[in-house]
Structure formats: structure tokens, C-alpha cells
Design a protein around this motif. Structure first.
Motif, PDB file in Angstrom:
ATOM      1  N   PHE A  86     -22.975  -5.148   4.053  1.00 36.35           N
ATOM      2  CA  PHE A  86     -22.520  -5.594   2.735  1.00 36.35           C
ATOM      3  C   PHE A  86     -21.562  -4.585   2.125  1.00 36.35           C
ATOM      4  CE2 PHE A  86     -23.091  -5.527  -1.903  1.00 36.35           C
ATOM      5  CZ  PHE A  86     -22.746  -6.828  -2.227  1.00 36.35           C
ATOM      6  N   GLY A  87     -21.883  -3.297   2.285  1.00 38.78           N
ATOM      7  CA  GLY A  87     -20.997  -2.260   1.766  1.00 38.78           C
ATOM      8  C   GLY A  87     -19.635  -2.275   2.432  1.00 38.78           C
ATOM      9  N   LEU A  88     -19.602  -2.443   3.745  1.00 37.82           N
ATOM     10  CA  LEU A  88     -18.319  -2.517   4.445  1.00 37.82           C
ATOM     11  C   LEU A  88     -17.503  -3.715   3.972  1.00 37.82           C
ATOM     12  CD1 LEU A  88     -19.104  -1.616   8.162  1.00 37.82           C
ATOM     13  CD2 LEU A  88     -17.685  -0.333   6.552  1.00 37.82           C
ATOM     14  N   ALA A  89     -18.177  -4.837   3.793  1.00 40.66           N
ATOM     15  CA  ALA A  89     -17.474  -6.026   3.302  1.00 40.66           C
ATOM     16  C   ALA A  89     -16.925  -5.795   1.897  1.00 40.66           C
ATOM     17  CB  ALA A  89     -18.417  -7.232   3.314  1.00 40.66           C
ATOM     18  N   GLY A  90     -17.704  -5.104   1.054  1.00 39.27           N
ATOM     19  CA  GLY A  90     -17.242  -4.796  -0.294  1.00 39.27           C
ATOM     20  C   GLY A  90     -16.036  -3.888  -0.285  1.00 39.27           C
ATOM     21  N   ARG A  91     -16.024  -2.917   0.612  1.00 34.67           N
ATOM     22  CA  ARG A  91     -14.869  -2.027   0.719  1.00 34.67           C
ATOM     23  C   ARG A  91     -13.620  -2.816   1.121  1.00 34.67           C
ATOM     24  NH1 ARG A  91     -13.518   2.637   5.304  1.00 34.67           N
ATOM     25  NH2 ARG A  91     -11.323   2.753   4.704  1.00 34.67           N
ATOM     26  N   VAL A  92     -13.747  -3.655   2.130  1.00 31.84           N
ATOM     27  CA  VAL A  92     -12.592  -4.439   2.588  1.00 31.84           C
ATOM     28  C   VAL A  92     -12.078  -5.336   1.471  1.00 31.84           C
ATOM     29  CG1 VAL A  92     -11.863  -6.243   4.190  1.00 31.84           C
ATOM     30  CG2 VAL A  92     -13.261  -4.334   5.013  1.00 31.84           C
ATOM     31  N   ALA A  93     -13.002  -5.965   0.736  1.00 31.21           N
ATOM     32  CA  ALA A  93     -12.598  -6.862  -0.346  1.00 31.21           C
ATOM     33  C   ALA A  93     -11.877  -6.095  -1.456  1.00 31.21           C
ATOM     34  CB  ALA A  93     -13.824  -7.579  -0.911  1.00 31.21           C
ATOM     35  N   ALA A  94     -12.389  -4.911  -1.810  1.00 31.02           N
ATOM     36  CA  ALA A  94     -11.750  -4.111  -2.859  1.00 31.02           C
ATOM     37  C   ALA A  94     -10.352  -3.666  -2.427  1.00 31.02           C
ATOM     38  CB  ALA A  94     -12.613  -2.901  -3.185  1.00 31.02           C
ATOM     39  N   GLU A  95     -10.220  -3.246  -1.198  1.00 29.51           N
ATOM     40  CA  GLU A  95      -8.902  -2.830  -0.702  1.00 29.51           C
ATOM     41  C   GLU A  95      -7.922  -3.993  -0.704  1.00 29.51           C
ATOM     42  OE1 GLU A  95     -10.297   0.788   2.300  1.00 29.51           O
ATOM     43  OE2 GLU A  95      -9.823  -1.191   3.104  1.00 29.51           O
ATOM     44  N   HIS A  96      -8.383  -5.151  -0.271  1.00 31.09           N
ATOM     45  CA  HIS A  96      -7.510  -6.330  -0.240  1.00 31.09           C
ATOM     46  C   HIS A  96      -7.076  -6.714  -1.649  1.00 31.09           C
ATOM     47  CE1 HIS A  96      -5.905 -10.186   1.091  1.00 31.09           C
ATOM     48  NE2 HIS A  96      -6.634 -10.776   0.147  1.00 31.09           N
ATOM     49  N   ARG A  97      -7.999  -6.666  -2.586  1.00 29.96           N
ATOM     50  CA  ARG A  97      -7.696  -7.074  -3.958  1.00 29.96           C
ATOM     51  C   ARG A  97      -6.684  -6.137  -4.604  1.00 29.96           C
ATOM     52  NH1 ARG A  97      -9.987  -6.669  -9.155  1.00 29.96           N
ATOM     53  NH2 ARG A  97      -9.803  -8.625 -10.312  1.00 29.96           N
ATOM     54  N   VAL A  98      -6.862  -4.832  -4.428  1.00 31.27           N
ATOM     55  CA  VAL A  98      -5.947  -3.872  -5.034  1.00 31.27           C
ATOM     56  C   VAL A  98      -4.585  -3.930  -4.354  1.00 31.27           C
ATOM     57  CG1 VAL A  98      -5.512  -1.414  -5.393  1.00 31.27           C
ATOM     58  CG2 VAL A  98      -7.770  -2.363  -5.867  1.00 31.27           C
ATOM     59  N   ARG A  99      -4.567  -4.055  -3.041  1.00 31.20           N
ATOM     60  CA  ARG A  99      -3.285  -4.130  -2.327  1.00 31.20           C
ATOM     61  C   ARG A  99      -2.471  -5.339  -2.797  1.00 31.20           C
ATOM     62  NH1 ARG A  99      -1.668  -1.731   2.368  1.00 31.20           N
ATOM     63  NH2 ARG A  99      -3.813  -1.140   2.896  1.00 31.20           N
ATOM     64  N   GLU A 100      -3.148  -6.477  -2.917  1.00 34.11           N
ATOM     65  CA  GLU A 100      -2.442  -7.688  -3.369  1.00 34.11           C
ATOM     66  C   GLU A 100      -1.927  -7.516  -4.797  1.00 34.11           C
ATOM     67  OE1 GLU A 100      -4.739 -11.245  -2.867  1.00 34.11           O
ATOM     68  OE2 GLU A 100      -3.720 -11.638  -0.958  1.00 34.11           O
ATOM     69  N   ALA A 101      -2.733  -6.929  -5.675  1.00 30.38           N
ATOM     70  CA  ALA A 101      -2.326  -6.742  -7.061  1.00 30.38           C
ATOM     71  C   ALA A 101      -1.120  -5.803  -7.146  1.00 30.38           C
ATOM     72  CB  ALA A 101      -3.488  -6.199  -7.881  1.00 30.38           C
ATOM     73  N   MET A 102      -1.101  -4.760  -6.338  1.00 32.60           N
ATOM     74  CA  MET A 102       0.016  -3.823  -6.349  1.00 32.60           C
ATOM     75  C   MET A 102       1.277  -4.454  -5.765  1.00 32.60           C
ATOM     76  SD  MET A 102      -1.673  -0.097  -5.561  1.00 32.60           S
ATOM     77  CE  MET A 102      -2.636   0.717  -6.857  1.00 32.60           C
ATOM     78  N   GLN A 103       1.120  -5.228  -4.722  1.00 31.08           N
ATOM     79  CA  GLN A 103       2.275  -5.927  -4.164  1.00 31.08           C
ATOM     80  C   GLN A 103       2.881  -6.886  -5.181  1.00 31.08           C
ATOM     81  OE1 GLN A 103       0.707  -7.700  -0.574  1.00 31.08           O
ATOM     82  NE2 GLN A 103       1.140  -5.883   0.668  1.00 31.08           N
ATOM     83  N   ALA A 104       2.019  -7.535  -5.974  1.00 26.85           N
ATOM     84  CA  ALA A 104       2.517  -8.450  -7.001  1.00 26.85           C
ATOM     85  C   ALA A 104       3.317  -7.717  -8.069  1.00 26.85           C
ATOM     86  CB  ALA A 104       1.342  -9.186  -7.646  1.00 26.85           C
ATOM     87  N   LYS A 105       3.040  -6.426  -8.256  1.00 26.99           N
ATOM     88  CA  LYS A 105       3.772  -5.607  -9.226  1.00 26.99           C
ATOM     89  C   LYS A 105       4.929  -4.854  -8.581  1.00 26.99           C
ATOM     90  CE  LYS A 105       1.278  -6.395 -12.946  1.00 26.99           C
ATOM     91  NZ  LYS A 105       1.852  -6.990 -14.190  1.00 26.99           N
ATOM     92  N   GLY A 106       5.189  -5.117  -7.301  1.00 27.42           N
ATOM     93  CA  GLY A 106       6.298  -4.453  -6.619  1.00 27.42           C
ATOM     94  C   GLY A 106       6.010  -3.026  -6.206  1.00 27.42           C
ATOM     95  N   ILE A 107       4.751  -2.652  -6.108  1.00 26.54           N
ATOM     96  CA  ILE A 107       4.369  -1.290  -5.697  1.00 26.54           C
ATOM     97  C   ILE A 107       4.166  -1.285  -4.185  1.00 26.54           C
ATOM     98  CG2 ILE A 107       2.675   0.551  -5.932  1.00 26.54           C
ATOM     99  CD1 ILE A 107       2.008  -0.586  -8.715  1.00 26.54           C
ATOM    100  N   ALA A 108       4.980  -0.499  -3.485  1.00 25.15           N
ATOM    101  CA  ALA A 108       4.895  -0.423  -2.028  1.00 25.15           C
ATOM    102  C   ALA A 108       3.889   0.658  -1.642  1.00 25.15           C
ATOM    103  CB  ALA A 108       6.262  -0.119  -1.430  1.00 25.15           C
ATOM    104  N   VAL A 109       2.779   0.245  -1.087  1.00 26.59           N
ATOM    105  CA  VAL A 109       1.691   1.154  -0.727  1.00 26.59           C
ATOM    106  C   VAL A 109       1.832   1.551   0.739  1.00 26.59           C
ATOM    107  CG1 VAL A 109      -0.804   1.343  -0.426  1.00 26.59           C
ATOM    108  CG2 VAL A 109       0.127   0.204  -2.448  1.00 26.59           C
ATOM    109  N   THR A 110       1.749   2.855   1.012  1.00 26.16           N
ATOM    110  CA  THR A 110       1.813   3.326   2.395  1.00 26.16           C
ATOM    111  C   THR A 110       0.419   3.529   2.991  1.00 26.16           C
ATOM    112  OG1 THR A 110       1.966   5.621   1.600  1.00 26.16           O
ATOM    113  CG2 THR A 110       4.029   4.456   2.045  1.00 26.16           C
ATOM    114  N   GLU A 111      -0.533   3.972   2.191  1.00 25.48           N
ATOM    115  CA  GLU A 111      -1.923   4.131   2.630  1.00 25.48           C
ATOM    116  C   GLU A 111      -2.833   3.757   1.475  1.00 25.48           C
ATOM    117  OE1 GLU A 111      -2.976   7.724   5.043  1.00 25.48           O
ATOM    118  OE2 GLU A 111      -0.982   8.377   4.397  1.00 25.48           O
ATOM    119  N   LEU A 112      -3.992   3.198   1.831  1.00 23.22           N
ATOM    120  CA  LEU A 112      -4.927   2.752   0.791  1.00 23.22           C
ATOM    121  C   LEU A 112      -6.341   2.788   1.352  1.00 23.22           C
ATOM    122  CD1 LEU A 112      -4.505  -0.226  -1.614  1.00 23.22           C
ATOM    123  CD2 LEU A 112      -6.475  -0.209  -0.092  1.00 23.22           C
TER     124      LEU A 112
END
Length: 346
Positions: A172-198
Motif C-alpha cells: 500500500f505504501g509503494l502504491a501511495g508513493r507512485v500515486a503521489a509522484e504521478h499526481r505531482v508530476r502531472e500538476a507540474m507539467q500542467a504548469k509548464g515545469i520541466a522536472v528532471t528527477e522526482l
């Protein structure tokens, strides 16, 4: 994980597998054996960077512990041949008790050299906080039940159920980590923030609200927060890595080892006449767990590397913890990331 968790995990495994033969002694044997990998804390190191990066090293290697389990099984069968259990069952029990210790450690963010002596970046799966009552309490309850009522069939089944639950909780913890990373990455991409590592890191004592750190190519990183129950975009704060300051440590062996150990999640700050290196993976914004003074300003204004020493850090307390707990269910008010981050340069 903490020592209590490791002990009850070892006790639970040995109790479930050997309790029928060893009775309550199985709990003692398992708890004691499960602490063996952490005996490396008794070793002395000349500086805190070495202490940090050599901990969870050879004593946490699955190769070393597999060999130790085989040796112990051979010795026990040799000197107690009348034991009412087979060699395979004995080896499997000893192996599981020993190896689950570093594997559980690898589910935290610290860094575990699970495959020492291979020169891999330490395993740091960031699925659970170093202390998590949801993981520990069921195992502890099962062990206490077995102590109170003996290693009955019901007690062994309860221990097995607790082990299944705790393992599922890691998933469950691993799934939560993946979900949090996906959510933040998508939100940053929507704001035009290019992420190199997350990467996401579990907040204290839970797997529901996550701290997500993200690097950008311009030498900055973002402190972000995401909860499983969020409906609005996550909050974040942009901070400098100060890589230009860190160049003064290029090629310094302990600095390079720290970069390897943390997978280069480091921030550099010139604070007065000290060059302070921060491990960004652990702690909260501004409340970082590991900080080291690694250079001093010379008379000419440059930096001279020194033997690392620990740098005082504000780790946070009950007030910050209450805010984190409230953030699980409530997005407003957001965590005061800007206010906390100011502590990094104090």
C-alpha cells in the motif's frame, strides 16, 4: 525501521514458523536474531558522513546474511541433531528473520546496501516512514498475544495474519508513493515545469500524505505536498540547490560518497563561513534530518574542505506534526512550506 519493529518482525516470523517446536522461546530467538544486522552501529567512524553512509552496509547485505543463516543452520543441526524440525525449515526460518530486516529497511528512505559488495546506489524505496504504527502495532499485538497465551495454533495463526497484513501494508505504501509522484508530476507539467528527477517520501508516521521533491534543469528543486484525499492541485515551493557553491567540494572523497549514497539529492548552503550540505530526502522542508558542514571559508574568500561535522538542524516537533496530520484530510490551510524553508539557511 526502528528497533522495536525489527524485533517484533523477527519474533513474528520465528514464532509463526517454529513456535510449534520451540514454544515462547521462538519469540525470543527471533527478536534477538532480527537485531543482528544493526550491530554495525557499534562500529566507530571518524565523522558523521562516514557514520551515515557505512550504516546499513555489509551487515545488511542479503549475500552476507544468507551465508550467516546457512552457517547458523549448520551449527544448530550439528550440535542439536535431535531437534524436532528439519534443516530446510530451520534454514528458511533463520534466513527470513535475518533478511527481512534489511528488506524492511529498504522500504524506508534512508538507504540500505542490500546487495553489498555490489556498487549499487543503496536501496531507498520510500514506501513507509522509519516509524509507522500501522505496520508495527499488529505485529506487536500478535507477539504479545503469543507471550500471554503461549504458542498455540491460534497464536501462530494470529502471527501469520499480522505478517500478511504488514506485508500488504508495505505494498500500500509503494502504491501511495507512485500515486503521489504521478499526481505531482502531472500538476507540474500542467504548469509548464520541466522536472528532471522526482521522488515522493512518506510523511511522519503515515502513508496517506506525501512530501514530493522534484529537481529542475536550472539548478532548483520543488518541495511539494500531496495527500491521498486531495481534490485540488498539490502545493509546492521552489528552492535553490546552490550547485555553484557545491562545486567547491568536487572530487572530495566523502562528498562523492555522500552523493552516491543519497543518489545526489543534495542541497548546498553558504551559512556564514560554513559550507553546509543537506540530504534533501529526509525530513520536511527546512526541517532536514541530515546536514553536514563540509568546508570553511578561507582567508581569500574561497572554500577549504574540512572533516565533516554535523550541522545543527531544526527537526520539527509536535506543532509541525499536528499540521502534517491535519493535512491528510484537509488541503486548507496548506502546510507553511515557505516559513519552514527559511530554517534551512539559519
Amino acid at each position: 525501521m526502528d528497533s522495536v519493529t525489527q524485533a517484533v518482525l523477527g519474533a513474528g516470523i520465528q514464532g509463526a514458523l517454529m513456535g510449534r517446536f520451540q514454544g515462547r522461546r521462538a519469540l525470543i530467538y527471533g527478536a534477538a536474531l532480527a537485531t543482528v544486522p544493526d550491530l554495525d552501529v557499534l562500529m566507530s567512524y571518524p565523522d558523521p558522513v562516514s557514520l551515515m553512509t557505512y550504516h546499513r552496509g555489509f551487515s545488511h547485505s542479503v549475500f552476507v546474511l544468507t551465508g550467516l543463516a546457512a552457517l547458523l543452520a549448520w551449527l544448530i543441526r550439528k550440535y542439536w541433531p535431535q531437534a524436532p524440525y528439519g534443516g530446510r525449515r530451520l534454514f528458511l526460518t533463520l534466513w527470513l528473520v535475518l533478511v527481512t530486516h534489511p528488506v524492511l529497511d529498504a522500504f524506508t528512505v534512508y538507504g540500505t546496501q542490500l546487495f553489498w559488495p555490489l556498487a549499487r546506489i543503496p536501496e531507498s524505496w520510500s514506501a513507509v516512514f522509519i516509524i509507522d504504527p500501522v505496520y508495527t502495532v499488529p505485529l506487536l499485538a500478535g507477539v504479545l498475544f503469543a507471550i500471554a497465551f503461549g504458542m498455540t495454533q491460534a497464536a501462530r495463526r494470529l502471527l501469520a495474519a499480522a505478517l500478511v497484513f504488514s506485508t500488504a501494508y508495505l505494498g500500500f505504501g509503494l502504491a501511495g508513493r507512485v500515486a503521489a509522484e504521478h499526481r505531482v508530476r502531472e500538476a507540474m507539467q500542467a504548469k509548464g515545469i520541466a522536472v528532471t528527477e522526482l521522488r515522493a517520501v512518506s510523511m511522519p508516521f503515515n502513508t496517506l500524505v506525501w512530501r514530493v521533491i522534484a529537481k529542475t534543469a536550472d539548478g532548483h528543486y520543488y518541495e511539494s505536498v500531496s495527500s491521498l484525499f486531495d481534490k485540488d492541485p498539490p502545493e509546492w515551493l521552489r528552492q535553490p540547490l546552490n550547485l555553484d557553491v557545491g562545486r567547491a567540494l568536487a572530487g572530495v572523497p566523502l562528498h562523492e560518497r555522500l552523493r552516491w549514497f543519497t543518489d545526489d539529492w543534495l542541497r548546498y548552503d553558504a551559512i556564514g563561513d560554513a559550507l553546509v550540505v543537506t540530504d534533501l530526502r529526509m525530513g520536511l522542508a527546512g526541517h532536514y534530518t541530515f546536514r553536514f558542514k563540509m568546508a570553511e571559508r578561507s582567508a581569500g574568500g574561497g572554500w577549504t574542505p574540512v572533516t565533516p561535522s554535523s550541522w545543527p538542524t531544526e527537526r520539527g516537533g509536535w506543532a509541525e506534526f499536528k499540521l502534517v496530520l491535519a493535512r491528510i484530510l484537509h488541503e486548507q490551510p496548506p502546510l507553511p512550506l515557505a516559513q519552514w524553508s527559511e530554517l534551512a539557511t539559519h
